[in-house]
Enzyme design. Structure first.
Site, mmCIF file in Angstrom:
data_model
loop_
_atom_site.group_PDB
_atom_site.id
_atom_site.type_symbol
_atom_site.label_atom_id
_atom_site.label_comp_id
_atom_site.label_asym_id
_atom_site.label_seq_id
_atom_site.Cartn_x
_atom_site.Cartn_y
_atom_site.Cartn_z
ATOM 1 N N ASP A 149 -54.879 -24.899 -12.793
ATOM 2 C CA ASP A 149 -54.958 -25.168 -14.231
ATOM 3 C C ASP A 149 -54.210 -26.438 -14.620
ATOM 4 O OD1 ASP A 149 -55.905 -24.482 -16.781
ATOM 5 O OD2 ASP A 149 -55.241 -22.403 -16.608
ATOM 6 N N ASP A 208 -61.860 -23.372 -22.667
ATOM 7 C CA ASP A 208 -62.140 -21.989 -22.300
ATOM 8 C C ASP A 208 -63.354 -21.409 -23.029
ATOM 9 O OD1 ASP A 208 -59.953 -22.117 -20.692
ATOM 10 O OD2 ASP A 208 -58.724 -20.716 -21.826
#
Length: 407
Positions: A149, A208
């Site tokens: 990430d 997301d």
């Protein structure tokens, strides 16, 4: 002293992989599996992962091609005295190695999560400055997949360089000698499709995903998006994706959406894009219709096609879109996507070469060539292109056909 020795040894190792390459042959087709984040967030533990592995076998998902059982954020405990990351001892009392062994015993593979910053998005220890140690630890545990990430990587002039960050972890993974799929998750902020082909096996193209059909949610300094907004952001990226290097429009919300039609459209369009099929629902309690959807081998074959060509929309009118995806052996997938809230009925005539994909040297002549059509939801023949196709698509749904040239 021990940590100093370890870091010196790792530095020597990194020098030897100055020309390191990502693992080959581990993602020639888009990865398929499960990830904990969409449904469970930080509420993960050893029992969940074991139960998920069991369910992937018993539900038929493994037989359909799903391989990876992936832990997302919040599995972490602290680093030990030598700097090696450890799992949360309460949530994972038997450790990650024992968990990996269990997943492997089911004929599946296991993935894990970390971050290029000092901390993960959930506030756990990140990998910045510990890349080689973390990669070594993952390899010792038997990890097969790393999602990496982009939280807490600095601000402004102090922001970490994305190419440097992901190249460093690629080299660290290569130094272990273990073939590990490398999933780049920097949300498309630095246009990874332009630079990540030789670094990772897949790269996120957006922020997301969220379990809604058509919404964008503003979280202040970032956005989450529903199915259609994310789909719309893929249309100009198809040329960057292919075998071993995939555009990733994020993990699937199949099973988390409101209607069967929405779930079908989401699954089918990710397959049309040649996207990774990483589901994010609770596979231990799948409804029969969602299980049947996720294990639909005809749709999965579209996603896993060896050519790895991403679909494109050649027609869009009034919320009705027609997408085309050339396949191996001269076949073609065609999806009729209904974005709207009312049914779509049309008698569609295949004419000329309107579906042509010049980028991939496919240009049909429907006057000279006839294709047989197969409905991929029913598995039944649906006529040929010699006659108009009676298209009936429900609200927020999709019809998908495989076209095969009639000899």
């Amino acid at each position: 002293m021990i940590r100093t020795f370890i870091l010196a040894a790792l530095a020597l190792g990194s020098a030897s992989v100055a020309q390191a390459q990502k693992a080959e042959g581990v993602a020639d087709t888009p990865p398929m599996g499960w990830n904990s984040w969409n449904h469970f967030g930080c509420n993960i533990d050893e029992a969940l992962i074991r139960g998920t592995a069991d369910a992937m076998v018993s539900s038929g998902m493994k037989d359909a091609g799903y391989q990876y059982v992936n832990l997302d954020d919040c599995w972490h405990g602290e680093r030990d005295a030598d700097g090696f990351i450890q799992p949360d001892p309460v949530r994972f009392p038997n450790g990650i190695k024992a968990l990996a062994d269990y997943v492997h015993s089911k004929g599946l593979k296991i993935g894990i999560y970390s971050d290029a910053g000092l901390k993960t998005c959930g506030g756990k220890p990140g990998s910045q400055g510990y890349e080689y140690q973390d990669a070594m630890q993952y390899a010792r545990w038997g990890i097969d997949y790393l999602k990496y990430d982009w939280c807490n990587t600095g601000e402004g002039a102090a922001k970490r360089n994305a190419v440097e960050a992901y190249t460093t972890m690629r080299d660290a993974l290569a130094a272990t000698g273990r073939p590990i799929v490398f999933s780049i998750c920097e949300w498309g902020d630095n246009k990874p499709w332009l630079w990540a082909k030789d670094i990772g096996h897949l790269w996120r193209t957006t922020g997301d995903i969220i379990n809604c059909w058509d919404c964008t949610v503003n979280h202040g300094n970032w956005y989450s998006r529903g199915i259609l907004p994310i789909l719309d952001l893929q249309k100009d990226l198809r040329s960057f994706s292919g075998p071993g290097h995939w555009n990733d429009p994020d993990m699937m919300e199949v099973g988390n959406l409101a209607t069967l039609g929405e779930n079908r459209a989401h699954f089918a369009m990710w397959a049309m894009l040649s996207a990774p099929l990483i589901t994010g629902t609770d596979v231990r309690v799948l409804k029969p219709e969602i299980r049947a959807l996720l294990t639909n081998k005809e749709i999965i074959a579209i996603d896993q096609d060896a050519r790895g060509i991403s679909a494109f929309p050649f027609r869009s009118e009034g919320g009705h879109e027609i997408w085309v995806k050339p396949l191996e052996g001269g076949d073609v997938a065609v999806a009729f996507l209904n974005r709207g809230d009312t049914a779509w009925t049309e008698s569609y005539a295949f004419q000329g070469s309107e579906m042509g994909d010049n980028a991939n040297n496919w240009s049909p002549d429907f006057e000279a060539q006839t294709y047989a059509l197969k409905d991929l939801w029913t598995g039944k023949a649906a006529g040929t292109t010699a006659k108009p196709l009676a298209v009936k698509v429900g609200p927020r749904d999709v019809m998908v056909y495989r076209m095969s040239l009639v000899e």
